[in-house]
Design a protein around this motif. Structure first.
Motif, PDB file in Angstrom:
ATOM      1  N   ARG A  33       0.841  -1.215   0.000  1.00  0.00           N
ATOM      2  CA  ARG A  33       0.000   0.000   0.000  1.00  0.00           C
ATOM      3  C   ARG A  33       0.873   1.260   0.000  1.00  0.00           C
ATOM      4  O   ARG A  33       0.498   2.283  -0.554  1.00  0.00           O
ATOM      5  CB  ARG A  33      -0.948   0.017   1.210  1.00  0.00           C
ATOM      6  CG  ARG A  33      -2.057  -1.006   1.136  1.00  0.00           C
ATOM      7  CD  ARG A  33      -3.158  -0.649   0.164  1.00  0.00           C
ATOM      8  NE  ARG A  33      -3.045  -1.317  -1.103  1.00  0.00           N
ATOM      9  CZ  ARG A  33      -3.873  -1.127  -2.137  1.00  0.00           C
ATOM     10  NH1 ARG A  33      -4.876  -0.279  -2.047  1.00  0.00           N
ATOM     11  NH2 ARG A  33      -3.680  -1.769  -3.257  1.00  0.00           N
ATOM     12  N   TYR A  37      -0.152   3.861  -2.748  1.00  0.00           N
ATOM     13  CA  TYR A  37      -0.596   5.222  -2.442  1.00  0.00           C
ATOM     14  C   TYR A  37       0.513   6.244  -2.657  1.00  0.00           C
ATOM     15  O   TYR A  37       0.234   7.417  -2.899  1.00  0.00           O
ATOM     16  CB  TYR A  37      -1.162   5.299  -1.015  1.00  0.00           C
ATOM     17  CG  TYR A  37      -2.545   4.669  -0.938  1.00  0.00           C
ATOM     18  CD1 TYR A  37      -3.616   5.231  -1.633  1.00  0.00           C
ATOM     19  CD2 TYR A  37      -2.777   3.502  -0.210  1.00  0.00           C
ATOM     20  CE1 TYR A  37      -4.877   4.653  -1.585  1.00  0.00           C
ATOM     21  CE2 TYR A  37      -4.037   2.925  -0.165  1.00  0.00           C
ATOM     22  CZ  TYR A  37      -5.083   3.500  -0.859  1.00  0.00           C
ATOM     23  OH  TYR A  37      -6.340   2.935  -0.821  1.00  0.00           O
ATOM     24  N   TRP A  75      -9.191  -2.428  -9.701  1.00  0.00           N
ATOM     25  CA  TRP A  75     -10.259  -3.202  -9.046  1.00  0.00           C
ATOM     26  C   TRP A  75     -10.893  -4.201 -10.002  1.00  0.00           C
ATOM     27  O   TRP A  75     -11.307  -5.283  -9.599  1.00  0.00           O
ATOM     28  CB  TRP A  75     -11.306  -2.257  -8.451  1.00  0.00           C
ATOM     29  CG  TRP A  75     -10.697  -1.365  -7.415  1.00  0.00           C
ATOM     30  CD1 TRP A  75     -10.408  -0.038  -7.551  1.00  0.00           C
ATOM     31  CD2 TRP A  75     -10.227  -1.741  -6.119  1.00  0.00           C
ATOM     32  NE1 TRP A  75      -9.807   0.432  -6.411  1.00  0.00           N
ATOM     33  CE2 TRP A  75      -9.685  -0.591  -5.511  1.00  0.00           C
ATOM     34  CE3 TRP A  75     -10.217  -2.942  -5.387  1.00  0.00           C
ATOM     35  CZ2 TRP A  75      -9.138  -0.593  -4.226  1.00  0.00           C
ATOM     36  CZ3 TRP A  75      -9.671  -2.946  -4.109  1.00  0.00           C
ATOM     37  CH2 TRP A  75      -9.148  -1.784  -3.553  1.00  0.00           C
ATOM     38  N   LYS A 132      -4.182  -8.029  -4.405  1.00  0.00           N
ATOM     39  CA  LYS A 132      -5.089  -7.470  -3.383  1.00  0.00           C
ATOM     40  C   LYS A 132      -6.189  -8.427  -2.892  1.00  0.00           C
ATOM     41  O   LYS A 132      -6.328  -8.606  -1.684  1.00  0.00           O
ATOM     42  CB  LYS A 132      -5.665  -6.165  -3.949  1.00  0.00           C
ATOM     43  CG  LYS A 132      -6.506  -5.375  -3.007  1.00  0.00           C
ATOM     44  CD  LYS A 132      -5.695  -4.526  -2.070  1.00  0.00           C
ATOM     45  CE  LYS A 132      -6.615  -3.632  -1.260  1.00  0.00           C
ATOM     46  NZ  LYS A 132      -6.187  -3.466   0.116  1.00  0.00           N
ATOM     47  N   TYR A 161      -6.159  -3.909   8.513  1.00  0.00           N
ATOM     48  CA  TYR A 161      -6.614  -2.644   7.907  1.00  0.00           C
ATOM     49  C   TYR A 161      -5.744  -1.483   8.405  1.00  0.00           C
ATOM     50  O   TYR A 161      -5.498  -0.522   7.688  1.00  0.00           O
ATOM     51  CB  TYR A 161      -8.099  -2.410   8.242  1.00  0.00           C
ATOM     52  CG  TYR A 161      -8.808  -1.582   7.185  1.00  0.00           C
ATOM     53  CD1 TYR A 161      -9.029  -2.092   5.910  1.00  0.00           C
ATOM     54  CD2 TYR A 161      -9.230  -0.281   7.440  1.00  0.00           C
ATOM     55  CE1 TYR A 161      -9.654  -1.330   4.926  1.00  0.00           C
ATOM     56  CE2 TYR A 161      -9.865   0.483   6.461  1.00  0.00           C
ATOM     57  CZ  TYR A 161     -10.073  -0.046   5.214  1.00  0.00           C
ATOM     58  OH  TYR A 161     -10.684   0.712   4.240  1.00  0.00           O
ATOM     59  N   SER A 417     -17.314   1.391   4.141  1.00  0.00           N
ATOM     60  CA  SER A 417     -16.377   0.410   3.573  1.00  0.00           C
ATOM     61  C   SER A 417     -16.306  -0.918   4.342  1.00  0.00           C
ATOM     62  O   SER A 417     -16.556  -1.976   3.764  1.00  0.00           O
ATOM     63  CB  SER A 417     -15.002   1.066   3.418  1.00  0.00           C
ATOM     64  OG  SER A 417     -14.082   0.151   2.940  1.00  0.00           O
TER      65      SER A 417
HETATM   66  N1  GLN Z   1      -8.339   2.044   1.397  1.00  0.00           N
HETATM   67  C1  GLN Z   1      -8.563   0.638   1.339  1.00  0.00           C
HETATM   68  C2  GLN Z   1      -7.400  -0.064   0.698  1.00  0.00           C
HETATM   69  O1  GLN Z   1      -6.557   0.548   0.103  1.00  0.00           O
HETATM   70  C3  GLN Z   1      -9.901   0.263   0.685  1.00  0.00           C
HETATM   71  C4  GLN Z   1     -10.064   0.650  -0.745  1.00  0.00           C
HETATM   72  C5  GLN Z   1     -11.377   0.132  -1.392  1.00  0.00           C
HETATM   73  O2  GLN Z   1     -12.008  -0.834  -0.924  1.00  0.00           O
HETATM   74  N2  GLN Z   1     -11.775   0.701  -2.472  1.00  0.00           N
HETATM   75  O3  GLN Z   1      -7.299  -1.257   0.780  1.00  0.00           O
END
Ligand code: GLN
Length: 496
Positions: A33, A37, A75, A132, A161, A417
């Motif tokens: 991550r 990010y 995704w 993921k 998380y 979420s």
């Molecule tokens: N911020 C979380 C992650 O990076 C969830 C992102 C999401 O489910 N779209 O895993």
């Protein structure tokens, strides 16, 4: 390793009271991550930066369109990622392959040329799609399904998380600073180094701490099926390549064509999923009813992620162009504001967990939480609209305003979420859990694709009008949701 295999995970409390394998998955995902990010924090800024500053000099519409479709692909590709793990490689190997592809992608992005962006982004999206969903599945695999590990499992997921958000919190400081102050490709290289750490942690620790977890292929596909799937995929990709070559040869190529095509594929995919699920004759009436409720959940989640994920694109650009970012005499890079959401999650997640326990049965139902979350995300854009108005004449607004906007979004994220993720597994018909989980990820994909397309309106409408329009859309959806709370709860037949 033999000793590890003999340790039943239920008796293993070596990592914060959790099985030691969680430490491996937590650290791997933290660094993955970080890379994800970290790169995302500077992506749009790099795309719009003038060429003389090392950027690609794109218009806002093109940059946010590319960002949207890239996020959508991340995704969407979780769908083949899940399939390959289920039918061919098993989670353990799929994560490893994904991790290699992601690291490769970031290093390609680190090459200081303008073309590197395309293969680089493609690799990061593909690798993330492989990694993921399967690393999360392995976290679930650490706990015995039929023992009384429910609470420990939830706590394990919360710790995991936290790992995600620790990575997301640190990354903008490192990759954002290097990218914006030293050089864009140095920032991308830093993301690559982060992913290399993830890969090393995984390669070195997984064999020693995960025992057999994730090694089994859950539902191995026959050779004939594999051949069929690979042939169809190959032919599909070849057709896309030919269409792209024709487009280039005719001199009509425009990145918009790729964006529109991939967005259309993304938006069509959940329709295929829902149709397949509803056509399944073996579903019981309760399962059909729960899947009807899931249509609402899906649409609500699309609306939410559509706005939320613009945090890395339009809001990032707003931070860069329209905010005053001084702490004393030090002007910090705009990308640092990307750390606000993850730190907000780290602070508020335990508060919410406590609140839900305290409220017990009085806690809002899932559809009520969704309605509030969608309202809040819309409200956050009303605040943005106000900031857009204030800054329209060139006035810079205080950076603390954006912190407020991101904090409103954090509350919304925590309502929607984790709730949606856990409901996805509970509402799924028997044996279709992974398909419904794929639908949950697809909601983000569709939201990101539509968000990327809509974000093209920001330039013609201006910030005030653009944010007001999207905010209004969300508030209307929230209001409709609010009128349907009872009906959706009823359709969910016993799932809360
Ligand atoms: N911020 C979380 C992650 O990076 C969830 C992102 C999401 O489910 N779209 O895993």
């Amino acid at each position: 390793m033999a000793t590890e295999l003999r340790v039943p995970t239920a008796e293993d409390h070596r990592f914060l009271g959790q099985p030691v394998g969680l430490a491996t998955l937590f650290s791997t995902e933290l660094w993955e991550r970080f890379s994800y990010y970290g790169m995302r924090a500077i992506l749009v800024l790099y795309l719009v930066a003038p060429t003389e500053n090392g950027g690609l000099g794109m218009s806002t519409a093109e940059a946010v369109g590319i960002y949207g479709v890239y996020s959508a692909m991340v995704w969407l590709l979780a769908v083949p990622g899940g399939w390959l793990s289920d039918r061919l490689w098993g989670p353990r190997k799929t994560v490893l392959i994904g991790a290699f592809i992601i690291a490769g992608g970031h290093y390609v992005l680190a090459i200081p040329t303008s073309w590197a962006i395309w293969p680089g982004l493609a690799c990061v999206a593909l690798g993330t799609g492989f990694l993921k969903p399967n690393i999360s599945a392995m976290v679930g695999g650490l706990y015995d399904e039929d023992s009384d590990e429910g609470e420990r499992r939830d706590a394990g997921f919360s710790i995991y998380y936290m790992g995600i958000n620790i990575g997301g919190f640190i990354a903008p400081f490192v990759c954002g600073y290097l990218g914006q102050e030293i050089g864009w490709h140095v920032g991308f290289a830093a993301a690559g180094i982060g992913m290399t750490v993830a890969l090393l942690v995984y390669v070195l620790l997984a064999p020693r701490t995960l025992g057999p977890i994730g090694k089994r292929v859950p539902n191995p596909a026959e050779r004939a099926l594999l051949r069929k799937v690979f042939t169809i995929t190959g032919v599909g990709l070849a057709i896309c390549a030919i269409l792209a070559i024709i487009d280039v040869a005719l001199g009509t190529f425009d990145s918009k064509h790729v964006i529109w095509f991939l967005s259309a594929v993304t938006i069509a995919t959940p329709f295929i999923y829902f149709t397949r699920i509803f056509r399944n004759k073996s579903l019981s009436p309760i399962e059909v009813s729960r899947m009807r409720a899931y249509i609402w959940i899906f649409v609500g989640a699309v609306m939410f992620w559509m706005i939320f994920d613009q945090g890395g694109s339009i809001l990032n650009l707003f931070a860069e162009n329209n905010t005053s970012r001084y702490i004393g005499d030090f002007q910090f890079p705009a990308s640092w504001l990307q750390s606000v959401d993850p730190i907000g999650i780290i602070i508020f997640a335990p508060v919410f967990a406590y609140l839900w326990i305290k409220l017990g049965k009085r806690a809002p139902s899932l559809p009520a939480k969704f309605a509030i979350a969608i309202f809040l995300i819309g409200f956050s854009f009303f605040v943005m609209s106000y900031l857009g108005k204030v800054s329209s004449g060139g006035t810079l607004v205080a950076w603390e305003w954006l912190v407020l906007v991101f904090f409103i979004q954090v509350i919304a994220e925590l309502l929607l979420s984790p709730t949606g993720l856990s409901a996805s597994t509970q509402l799924a018909p028997r044996g279709m859990e992974s398909q419904v989980l794929a639908l949950w990820f697809l909601a983000t994909a569709v939201g990101d694709a539509i968000g990327g397309l809509l974000a093209g309106l920001q330039e013609p409408l201006g910030n005030a009008g653009y944010f007001a329009l999207l905010g209004l859309g969300a508030v209307i959806v929230a209001a409709i949701f609010a009128t349907q709370v009872k009906k959706i709860s009823k359709l969910m037949s016993g799932v809360h």
